[in-house]
Design an enzyme around this catalytic site. Structure first.
Site: not given
Ligand code: GLA
Length: 403
Positions: A41-42, A132, A137, A173, A185
């Site tokens: 979460h950075t 998930g 993925s 995304e 990611d």
């Protein structure tokens, strides 16, 4: 108990494409999932992250269509095979349904918008990245399909085209699927390298500054154990007065904290100013981001000098911060971390966005079986379904080859 094998699904994707089209496949592309070592979460706060590309990957077999249509089939869910057909690349944009379709073909639309002459395509995808599980993925799927596009155009996944692929996958995304993720990611799915972690610094925004960090685990008798708890907690909002929940809510909290602190992003926040905020969500979120950013730098330094105690301490600190300040852990993740550490892991923490998903533990190679078994036993004692374990060696990012 076993470890999930990183099988090569290229041949199955290729055979299924050839059965679907009745013609030879042209290109086989591959992109890996990821596990983040530290820096959670950075990315969307201008901070740093340290992910590793998994040996588990998604494959996309592709061939060009002359009628401009787009057809994609997934073999990933054997019980629920899915296929999507669209009239054109221009139809692969926002509003696609089901969500799966957006992950699979949104990148065709974003690449086309970036000026790439994307042709109509037949595609079949298959994967060994658990769905998930907080192991990206979705980024693996976006990047495998995007790499297949570069493949049919004869453009290697390198240099400016590699950056273009990362940007197109992030845009797919965010804009096609509508998930406000941070960019880590897709960057590691493309730029991952065998034997290395990828240090990404988002201080300058989405186009993160990149540096490979050697990860000589096997040489040091160490291994990474990833445990998929197979838990995904629903993130539904509990009503107008309930605390916001979920990833988007955490982003909003961080933006609010940055606004209160008068900084453009929490990257710029300093500990004293954070502690001077009134008690509440913004202070806790900011405290996590500031402390986690420091932990990433300390982790890289500890890796360089092979300081295992410090690595373990930093993993534990990251987990505690994600649990208490970011509030993105859950009982199953906490249990997997406690069980792994109790069984001798040097350190463990939740990895990925949270609210379920996976943990990552740094363990002595000889203790892999022991640690995994201890986690299984803990889950069984609590009446939870058996988790799934993966042993992770840092692997290469996206690529394609002609068939
Ligand atoms: C998800 C997002 C990433 C990152 C992590 C949390 O995986 O896709 O961009 O924000 O959560 O570190």
């Amino acid at each position: 108990m076993g470890f999930l094998a990183a099988l090569d699904r290229g041949p199955t994707a290729r055979a299924a494409l050839e059965a679907m089209t009745g013609a030879p496949a042209q290109v086989l592309a591959r992109a890996p999932g990821r596990v983040n070592l530290i820096g959670e979460h950075t990315d969307y706060n201008g901070g740093a992250v340290l992910p590793v590309a998994l040996p588990h990957a998604t494959w996309a077999a592709a061939s060009v269509r002359t009628d401009g249509r787009v057809r994609v089939r997934s073999l990933q869910r054997r019980d629920d095979e899915v296929a999507v057909e669209l009239p054109s690349v221009a139809a692969c944009g926002p509003g696609l349904s089901p969500t799966w379709a957006g992950y699979a073909v949104g990148v065709l639309w974003t690449l086309a918008r970036a000026g790439v002459p994307v042709p109509g395509l037949d595609l079949v995808v298959d994967s060994t990245v658990p769905l998930g599980a907080g192991l990206s993925s979705s980024a693996a799927l976006e990047c495998a399909v995007g790499a297949a596009v570069l493949g049919v155009l004869g453009r290697p996944v390198a240099g400016a085209d590699a950056d273009l692929l990362v940007d197109a996958a992030v845009a797919a995304e965010q804009q096609v699927v509508g998930a406000p993720t941070g960019g880590m990611d897709q960057a590691v799915a493309v730029h991952g390298r065998a034997g290395h972690a990828v240090h990404l610094d988002f201080a300058t925004g989405a186009a993160a500054a990149r540096r490979l960090v050697a990860l000589p685990l096997h040489e040091r008798g160490l291994a990474l154990l990833v445990t998929d708890t197979r838990v995904a907690h629903a993130l539904a909002d509990g009503g107008p007065d309930a605390e916001p929940v979920g990833y988007a809510a955490r982003r909003a909290d961080c933006e609010e904290a940055a606004r209160l602190l008068g900084v453009p992003s929490l990257r710029e926040a300093v500990p004293d100013a954070v502690e001077a905020l009134p008690d509440g969500r913004p202070r806790r979120r900011a405290r996590h981001v500031v402390s986690e950013t420091a932990r990433v730098a300390a982790f890289v330094a500890a890796l360089e000098r092979d300081d295992r105690r410090e690595l373990g301490r930093l993993l534990a600190g990251s987990h505690a911060s994600l649990r208490d300040d970011m509030e993105v852990s859950c009982p199953e993740l906490d249990l997997a971390v406690t069980a792994a550490t109790g069984a001798g892991a040097l350190g463990a923490r939740m990895t990925g966005g949270g609210f379920g998903g996976s943990t990552v533990a740094l363990v002595d190679e000889q203790s892999l079986g022991l640690v995994a078994a201890a986690v299984d036993e803990a889950f069984e004692r609590e009446g939870l379904a058996a988790p799934q374990h993966l042993v992770v060696e840092a692997s290469d990012g996206a690529s394609w080859s002609p068939v």
